[in-house]
Design an enzyme around this catalytic site. Structure first.
Site, PDB file in Angstrom:
ATOM      1  CD  GLU A 276      38.809  36.848  39.497  1.00 57.62           C
ATOM      2  OE1 GLU A 276      38.411  36.744  40.175  1.00 57.62           O
ATOM      3  OE2 GLU A 276      38.994  35.651  38.557  1.00 57.62           O
TER       4      GLU A 276
ATOM      5  CD  GLU B  73      39.364  29.735  43.146  1.00 49.93           C
ATOM      6  OE1 GLU B  73      40.212  28.837  43.176  1.00 49.93           O
ATOM      7  OE2 GLU B  73      38.390  29.797  43.599  1.00 49.93           O
TER       8      GLU B  73
END
Lengths: 337, 337
Positions: free
Chosen positions: A162, A305
């Site tokens: 994300e 991430e």
């Protein structure tokens, strides 16, 4: 879960030229992957990373040290290869798909980014629900569809990640609501808040919980009111991965909150989750405990991430290589103990 | 250690597109490797694994569940590619050199194995010294020469490993003597002893310590009386690696005892040691504490053969890739927090 394949893998581990159990968690990983994939010789590749990006209305409450524009800037950076997840995906030879679910400003087409905008970011959870039920369905469907694409492409291992400035706040609020824990247990510094910032963020989460975490709310309702587009997409992705039998390597705090929501919606999802790392974000511990998870790595990372999950990919690959390529006692003419 | 290079690496880490410190130990690794290699952009490759094999007279005291013939069988298995270290070296693209320092029976030429025999195994430390001073010098020189070959071949990272049935017993005895700890603190199951076996092994170590760990003994003397050919070779290898500025990724219990001896002989060696994993062999903890080491991995492994160190190679590689290939805030046009 294919118990026959797992049992065959366990028998093979006990015949390989090493003291029994001496590969520790690498043996467990090979056996578990065998059961999940239904093959006595499991594989970690191909690895598919799905990176969901979105903005969060709660950024207006000053809960992050980075300005909201950084979500957009980082999506460009990820697509151009300069972000941690880009470097890790390239170094690992993992596939990386980037999906924009709605940043505050529409960036227009970005090479290497799928645009599946559901709106200009989610609502400010301190004042309103994060999303409408239509947006929630759209986000969860985006996650589902991304997993279907991954499976169609032959993926054997899924990683979700994300990017979204302020998203430790909805992740903490969602986890608090699902676990019935006070905000102080889940709220942390995120990208770098000081003690005063954490105290303020804790109040923001408390306000959001008072507004949305009403008694009797379902996990699905809490996800829609307190989550975010990328969090709901990850939840949808994990529900689909479990349903379709694709093992998931779970990243850190925010992805952990999405995974927790998926397990609360459908408890069988838990079987498909392998936990990659313990985040330095302190609230991760409560999520891991609730999921009875013992992550593979403890590296003090807290970048998001999917970076923590990516770091664990070599462990799975090497566990599979050892399982497949080591000689048995009989093959090598080595005496057993 | 090149403080200028380390400082340049630290400044670069703080400019990369991520919250400061969010890569946790991967940032520390890149900065430390930069200082050790004297380059702001460090590299983990090429990786050289040195695998030293030898037999141990103390096997006669029934301290292992495997017969002594397994050392010879496993050296063949390693050379043919069927052992854990062989599979890991191949999967990682790491160089593997196997050096026989003296098994109980001379196996004759083995393809892929250097024969540098110092005798038919070391002496039984419960009754006599492990080796003569000539043998000790020969073993330490074998380690030194192997490191020189690795450096001539361009190695940037060194891993030492061992194979020798019964060698947790001399490793425990040596660590007890160096740390002035009782045998019960260092003796464990090795390849799979039960409680009675551990109790017996503890007595054997106590006997060896009473015989050899006389007051005022130097670390070099203790290594020669209580160690083994492969343990002394590892100590020699680490002394040379430190002297020549080659970083070392340290494996588990037995290699840890050799590393401890090297640090007690020359304390500056400690700077060059990166610790890969915590072994499931319980005595490893005391060695790690004495060396103030916080290993990268906790995977419950206890196989030896450099297998735990090999598992940490991807972490170093990915730390270097992130350090080198991530964009800075300025390059990516990302706002700083």
């Amino acid at each position: 879960f294919d118990r026959t394949a797992a049992e065959a893998a366990r028998r093979r581990q006990d015949q390989l030229t090493k003291p029994r159990g001496s590969l520790g968690r690498l043996e467990e990983l090979a056996i578990r992957l065998a059961g999940l994939q239904g093959k006595p010789m499991p594989a970690a590749d191909p690895v598919q990373i799905l990176l969901f990006a979105a903005d969060h209305g709660v950024a207006a409450e000053s809960v992050s040290v980075f300005p909201q524009s950084v979500t957009n800037q980082m999506v460009h950076n990820i697509a151009r290869g300069g972000a941690a997840v880009s470097v890790l995906a390239a170094a690992l030879g993992a596939r990386l798909e980037i999906i924009d679910l709605g940043m505050v400003t529409d960036p227009g087409p970005i090479e290497g980014v799928r645009s599946e905008r559901l709106g200009p970011g989610s609502g400010n959870i301190a004042r309103e629900p994060a999303m409408t039920s239509e947006q929630q369905a759209g986000a969860m469907n985006a996650g589902r569809a991304a997993v279907e694409r991954a499976i169609d492409g032959g993926a054997r291992l899924l990683i979700g990640g994300e990017m979204g400035i302020a998203n430790t706040t909805p992740a903490a609020a969602l986890a608090c609501a699902l676990l019935d824990l006070p905000p102080a247990d889940l709220v942390g510094p995120g990208t770098g808040l000081d003690a005063a910032g954490i105290a303020h963020k804790t109040e923001v989460v408390a306000t959001a919980l008072a507004l949305h975490a009403t008694p009797g709310s379902t996990p699905m309702e809490l996800l829609g009111r307190l989550g975010g587009f990328e969090i709901a997409a990850l939840t949808g992705a994990y529900l689909t991965a479990a349903q379709r039998g694709l093992p998931v390597l779970v990243d850190g705090f925010i992805v952990g909150a999405a995974a927790l929501a998926a397990v609360r919606i459908q408890p069988d999802v838990r079987d498909w989750l392998l936990f990659a790392h313990s985040s330095a974000e302190p609230g991760h511990r409560a999520i891991l405990e609730a999921l009875n998870a013992d992550p593979l790595l403890q590296l003090g990372m807290c970048l998001g991430e999917a970076s923590g999950a990516a770091m664990a990919v070599p462990l799975l690959r090497l566990a599979c290589a050892l399982h497949q390529n080591m000689a048995t006692f009989a093959e090598a003419g080595v005496s057993e103990g």
